[in-house]
Design an enzyme around this catalytic site. Structure first.
Site, PDB file in Angstrom:
ATOM      1  N   HIS A   3      -2.027   3.226  12.375  1.00 29.15           N
ATOM      2  CA  HIS A   3      -1.720   3.138  13.813  1.00 29.15           C
ATOM      3  C   HIS A   3      -2.752   3.931  14.624  1.00 29.15           C
ATOM      4  O   HIS A   3      -3.232   3.473  15.662  1.00 29.15           O
ATOM      5  CB  HIS A   3      -0.330   3.721  14.104  1.00 29.15           C
ATOM      6  CG  HIS A   3       0.802   3.001  13.447  1.00 29.15           C
ATOM      7  ND1 HIS A   3       1.773   3.634  12.723  1.00 29.15           N
ATOM      8  CD2 HIS A   3       1.128   1.679  13.419  1.00 29.15           C
ATOM      9  CE1 HIS A   3       2.662   2.746  12.281  1.00 29.15           C
ATOM     10  NE2 HIS A   3       2.292   1.561  12.678  1.00 29.15           N
TER      11      HIS A   3
ATOM     12  N   LYS B  80      20.603   0.115  15.202  1.00 30.56           N
ATOM     13  CA  LYS B  80      19.886   0.288  13.938  1.00 30.56           C
ATOM     14  C   LYS B  80      19.197   1.653  13.915  1.00 30.56           C
ATOM     15  O   LYS B  80      18.327   1.927  14.740  1.00 30.56           O
ATOM     16  CB  LYS B  80      18.840  -0.829  13.820  1.00 30.56           C
ATOM     17  CG  LYS B  80      18.331  -1.054  12.428  1.00 30.56           C
ATOM     18  CD  LYS B  80      17.416  -2.258  12.405  1.00 30.56           C
ATOM     19  CE  LYS B  80      16.032  -1.853  11.913  1.00 30.56           C
ATOM     20  NZ  LYS B  80      15.018  -2.835  12.219  1.00 30.56           N
TER      21      LYS B  80
ATOM     22  N   ARG C  45      -3.039  -6.529   9.643  1.00 31.16           N
ATOM     23  CA  ARG C  45      -3.484  -6.120   8.303  1.00 31.16           C
ATOM     24  C   ARG C  45      -3.664  -7.318   7.386  1.00 31.16           C
ATOM     25  O   ARG C  45      -4.630  -7.410   6.650  1.00 31.16           O
ATOM     26  CB  ARG C  45      -2.447  -5.186   7.658  1.00 31.16           C
ATOM     27  CG  ARG C  45      -2.404  -3.822   8.286  1.00 31.16           C
ATOM     28  CD  ARG C  45      -1.163  -3.081   7.889  1.00 31.16           C
ATOM     29  NE  ARG C  45       0.011  -3.739   8.441  1.00 31.16           N
ATOM     30  CZ  ARG C  45       1.250  -3.280   8.358  1.00 31.16           C
ATOM     31  NH1 ARG C  45       1.493  -2.175   7.689  1.00 31.16           N
ATOM     32  NH2 ARG C  45       2.242  -3.925   8.927  1.00 31.16           N
TER      33      ARG C  45
ATOM     34  N   SER D  93       4.297   2.018   7.355  1.00 29.06           N
ATOM     35  CA  SER D  93       5.366   3.003   7.550  1.00 29.06           C
ATOM     36  C   SER D  93       6.434   2.851   6.474  1.00 29.06           C
ATOM     37  O   SER D  93       7.001   3.838   5.998  1.00 29.06           O
ATOM     38  CB  SER D  93       6.008   2.839   8.925  1.00 29.06           C
ATOM     39  OG  SER D  93       5.060   3.026   9.936  1.00 29.06           O
TER      40      SER D  93
HETATM   41  P1  ADP Z   1       6.860  -2.982  14.184  1.00 27.46           P
HETATM   42  O1  ADP Z   1       8.227  -2.615  13.691  1.00 27.46           O
HETATM   43  O2  ADP Z   1       6.832  -3.377  15.624  1.00 27.46           O
HETATM   44  O3  ADP Z   1       6.088  -3.917  13.311  1.00 27.46           O
HETATM   45  P2  ADP Z   1       5.159  -0.857  13.197  1.00 27.46           P
HETATM   46  O4  ADP Z   1       5.295   0.564  13.554  1.00 27.46           O
HETATM   47  O5  ADP Z   1       5.397  -1.236  11.769  1.00 27.46           O
HETATM   48  O6  ADP Z   1       6.126  -1.600  14.208  1.00 27.46           O
HETATM   49  O7  ADP Z   1       3.719  -1.389  13.596  1.00 27.46           O
HETATM   50  C1  ADP Z   1       3.242  -1.356  14.899  1.00 27.46           C
HETATM   51  C2  ADP Z   1       1.910  -2.107  14.964  1.00 27.46           C
HETATM   52  O8  ADP Z   1       0.943  -1.435  14.189  1.00 27.46           O
HETATM   53  C3  ADP Z   1       1.967  -3.529  14.428  1.00 27.46           C
HETATM   54  O9  ADP Z   1       1.081  -4.340  15.178  1.00 27.46           O
HETATM   55  C4  ADP Z   1       1.444  -3.389  13.027  1.00 27.46           C
HETATM   56  O10 ADP Z   1       0.869  -4.597  12.547  1.00 27.46           O
HETATM   57  C5  ADP Z   1       0.389  -2.333  13.250  1.00 27.46           C
HETATM   58  N1  ADP Z   1       0.077  -1.606  12.030  1.00 27.46           N
HETATM   59  C6  ADP Z   1       0.920  -1.013  11.170  1.00 27.46           C
HETATM   60  N2  ADP Z   1       0.267  -0.429  10.152  1.00 27.46           N
HETATM   61  C7  ADP Z   1      -1.051  -0.671  10.367  1.00 27.46           C
HETATM   62  C8  ADP Z   1      -2.246  -0.372   9.657  1.00 27.46           C
HETATM   63  N3  ADP Z   1      -2.227   0.287   8.509  1.00 27.46           N
HETATM   64  N4  ADP Z   1      -3.412  -0.796  10.194  1.00 27.46           N
HETATM   65  C9  ADP Z   1      -3.424  -1.497  11.350  1.00 27.46           C
HETATM   66  N5  ADP Z   1      -2.336  -1.826  12.058  1.00 27.46           N
HETATM   67  C10 ADP Z   1      -1.163  -1.424  11.576  1.00 27.46           C
END
Ligand code: ADP
Length: 156
Positions: free
Chosen positions: A18, A42, A91, A129
């Site tokens: 992120h 949730k 990703r 995450s």
């Molecule tokens: P959500 O529940 O909305 O998917 P996340 O916190 O999992 O929220 O992800 C937020 C954003 O960050 C999404 O666009 C996701 O694809 C991106 N993201 C998550 N991990 C990575 C990573 N390792 N590299 C690039 N983008 C990422």
């Protein structure tokens, strides 16, 4: 007009993946609001407050970054903040399929919104995450996957 982007996500927790997306997006926008979206029913692993505090700590020296939390539709939050861009990271092909549907749907309900996608750098494409939470649950070391400056998760 200022170019304001919302970077919405669960950020449960915020990872180096992120962080990289935000840093690379900084030159593109005047302001990026990193917004923790949550659903009051949730429950996440970390509270929205913890997640926001950690994100604020990472970007405390970056004046273009704001943090926020919201419930409800992302596009409604964009309208509230006068943001015309949604930032998302990609990703994998699975991310793309999911993001395509959400991005197209968002434009269907708010035709002034543009979703901007940045491709993750290869070294971060396996960081998620979900996996970080799984490692934390079993007492593993996640420090490589969490940005510098965040250490509250160690108190778990
Ligand atoms: P959500 O529940 O909305 O998917 P996340 O916190 O999992 O929220 O992800 C937020 C954003 O960050 C999404 O666009 C996701 O694809 C991106 N993201 C998550 N991990 C990575 C990573 N390792 N590299 C690039 N983008 C990422």
């Amino acid at each position: 007009m200022k170019r304001i982007a919302i970077f919405p996500g669960s950020f449960d927790p915020f990872t180096v993946g992120h962080e990289e997306i935000v840093k690379r997006a900084l030159p593109l926008f005047d302001k990026i609001i990193i917004a923790v979206g949550y659903n009051s029913v949730k429950h996440g692993f970390f509270t929205p407050e913890q997640r926001i505090n950690w994100i604020a700590e990472v970007f405390k020296n970056e004046p273009k970054i704001e943090t926020a939390s919201y419930t409800g539709l992302t596009v409604d939050f964009c309208k509230e903040k006068n943001a015309k861009y949604i930032l998302r990271g990609l990703r994998t092909a699975a991310d793309f399929e999911y993001e395509r549907a959400v991005g197209q749907m968002n434009r269907e309900i708010y035709d002034e919104i543009e979703t901007v996608f940045l491709l993750t750098s290869p070294q971060y494409s396996m960081v998620s995450s979900t996996i970080v939470r799984e490692i934390l649950r079993y007492g593993g070391d996640v420090s490589k996957f969490i940005p510098q400056g965040i250490d509250g998760y160690k108190d778990l």
